[in-house]
Write a protein that holds these residues in place. Sequence first.
Motif, mmCIF file in Angstrom:
data_model
loop_
_atom_site.group_PDB
_atom_site.id
_atom_site.type_symbol
_atom_site.label_atom_id
_atom_site.label_comp_id
_atom_site.label_asym_id
_atom_site.label_seq_id
_atom_site.Cartn_x
_atom_site.Cartn_y
_atom_site.Cartn_z
ATOM 1 N N GLU A 98 -1.410 10.178 3.857
ATOM 2 C CA GLU A 98 -1.206 8.374 3.405
ATOM 3 C C GLU A 98 0.047 8.069 3.511
ATOM 4 O OE1 GLU A 98 -2.286 7.507 -1.374
ATOM 5 O OE2 GLU A 98 -4.437 8.074 -0.182
ATOM 6 N N ILE A 99 0.809 9.732 2.972
ATOM 7 C CA ILE A 99 2.250 8.803 2.466
ATOM 8 C C ILE A 99 2.998 8.306 3.730
ATOM 9 C CG2 ILE A 99 4.813 9.816 1.316
ATOM 10 C CD1 ILE A 99 3.277 11.212 -0.602
ATOM 11 N N LEU A 100 2.821 9.427 4.713
ATOM 12 C CA LEU A 100 3.581 8.792 5.363
ATOM 13 C C LEU A 100 2.880 7.652 6.694
ATOM 14 C CD1 LEU A 100 3.108 12.738 7.766
ATOM 15 C CD2 LEU A 100 5.054 11.764 7.257
ATOM 16 N N ASN A 101 1.862 7.255 6.393
ATOM 17 C CA ASN A 101 1.160 6.177 6.828
ATOM 18 C C ASN A 101 1.844 5.035 5.880
ATOM 19 O OD1 ASN A 101 -0.164 6.975 9.159
ATOM 20 N ND2 ASN A 101 -2.283 6.804 7.413
ATOM 21 N N ASP A 102 2.514 5.349 4.646
ATOM 22 C CA ASP A 102 2.837 4.037 3.937
ATOM 23 C C ASP A 102 4.662 4.115 4.052
ATOM 24 O OD1 ASP A 102 0.792 3.896 2.031
ATOM 25 O OD2 ASP A 102 1.352 5.772 0.916
ATOM 26 N N LEU A 103 4.923 5.322 4.572
ATOM 27 C CA LEU A 103 6.427 5.055 4.981
ATOM 28 C C LEU A 103 6.913 4.408 6.919
ATOM 29 C CD1 LEU A 103 7.676 8.565 4.256
ATOM 30 C CD2 LEU A 103 8.011 6.784 2.724
ATOM 31 N N GLU A 104 6.154 4.483 7.062
ATOM 32 C CA GLU A 104 6.019 3.635 8.435
ATOM 33 C C GLU A 104 5.482 2.097 7.930
ATOM 34 O OE1 GLU A 104 3.684 3.651 12.607
ATOM 35 O OE2 GLU A 104 2.573 4.143 10.808
ATOM 36 N N LYS A 105 4.726 2.216 6.884
ATOM 37 C CA LYS A 105 4.292 0.455 6.327
ATOM 38 C C LYS A 105 5.951 0.068 6.372
ATOM 39 C CE LYS A 105 1.846 -2.684 4.477
ATOM 40 N NZ LYS A 105 2.421 -3.752 4.272
ATOM 41 N N VAL A 106 6.392 0.494 5.203
ATOM 42 C CA VAL A 106 7.534 0.185 3.988
ATOM 43 C C VAL A 106 8.382 0.397 5.987
ATOM 44 C CG1 VAL A 106 9.644 1.127 2.473
ATOM 45 C CG2 VAL A 106 6.718 1.228 2.276
ATOM 46 N N GLY A 107 9.069 1.305 6.051
ATOM 47 C CA GLY A 107 9.967 0.440 7.380
ATOM 48 C C GLY A 107 9.888 -0.336 8.802
ATOM 49 N N ASN A 108 8.486 -0.360 9.015
ATOM 50 C CA ASN A 108 8.359 -1.723 9.557
ATOM 51 C C ASN A 108 8.247 -2.953 8.976
ATOM 52 O OD1 ASN A 108 8.048 -0.398 11.729
ATOM 53 N ND2 ASN A 108 5.409 -0.055 11.021
ATOM 54 N N ASP A 109 7.413 -3.134 7.160
ATOM 55 C CA ASP A 109 8.188 -4.665 6.765
ATOM 56 C C ASP A 109 10.031 -4.500 6.404
ATOM 57 O OD1 ASP A 109 5.796 -4.865 6.340
ATOM 58 O OD2 ASP A 109 5.220 -3.340 3.999
ATOM 59 N N THR A 110 11.046 -3.751 5.520
ATOM 60 C CA THR A 110 12.225 -3.453 6.319
ATOM 61 C C THR A 110 12.695 -5.021 7.518
ATOM 62 O OG1 THR A 110 12.119 -1.630 3.880
ATOM 63 C CG2 THR A 110 14.372 -2.042 5.693
ATOM 64 N N GLU A 111 12.217 -3.836 8.516
ATOM 65 C CA GLU A 111 12.539 -4.021 10.023
ATOM 66 C C GLU A 111 12.445 -5.772 9.651
ATOM 67 O OE1 GLU A 111 12.690 -3.261 14.328
ATOM 68 O OE2 GLU A 111 10.494 -2.557 13.433
ATOM 69 N N GLN A 112 11.145 -5.363 9.611
ATOM 70 C CA GLN A 112 11.152 -7.715 9.530
ATOM 71 C C GLN A 112 11.997 -8.316 8.674
ATOM 72 O OE1 GLN A 112 8.949 -8.853 12.306
ATOM 73 N NE2 GLN A 112 8.990 -6.221 12.412
#
Length: 182
Positions: free
Chosen positions: A154-168
């Motif tokens: 769950e945390i890894l998925n959250d980190l991936e989402k945060v990373g993708n959102d930050t990239e955008q």
Amino acid sequence: MCLQRKQKVVSLFCIKNKYFRGLKLKKEMLAELSDVFLRIVNRYNEIEKTPFAYGTDTQLHVSEVHTIEMIGNKPNINVTRLALMQGITKGAVSKRIQNLRNRGLVNKAISPVTENEVVITLTDKGNQVFQAHQRYSKELNKSIAQIYTGLPDEILNDLEKVGNDTEQLFIKILEERKESAE
């Protein structure tokens, strides 16, 4: 009755106070996360600026090595495709290819498939850098994976989402800056 009302007011005050204290802690935590992220970006920028030889006599910046890596992974790639893969302009790729060519790391040739296309391949020296970088990347990825291994999915998925959102967000900022520069 009056005592009950006081207890309700005190309870509401405590709940409200706890809520605002929680917001303050969250703001502090977000500020610290932002600082950590900035430090990571700065360290990565230091790595980008620090050349490394990868077992050859030629010092290379990370951006150059990543170009070599892409060519090694996609032999006979053209400048257009390389630019798309790297997210930079064809002009920037052409400059980088010329620089790598002058240092004996890549070759340009007519495509074996079509005569109106120029493709890029690695020289023996370029292949040596490619192989060394592959080993280095494997070790780096292993080290990074160790950092995240104990985290729940769950945390890894959250980190991936945060990373993708930050990239955008960064893509949007970059586009805005490019538009304002025109």
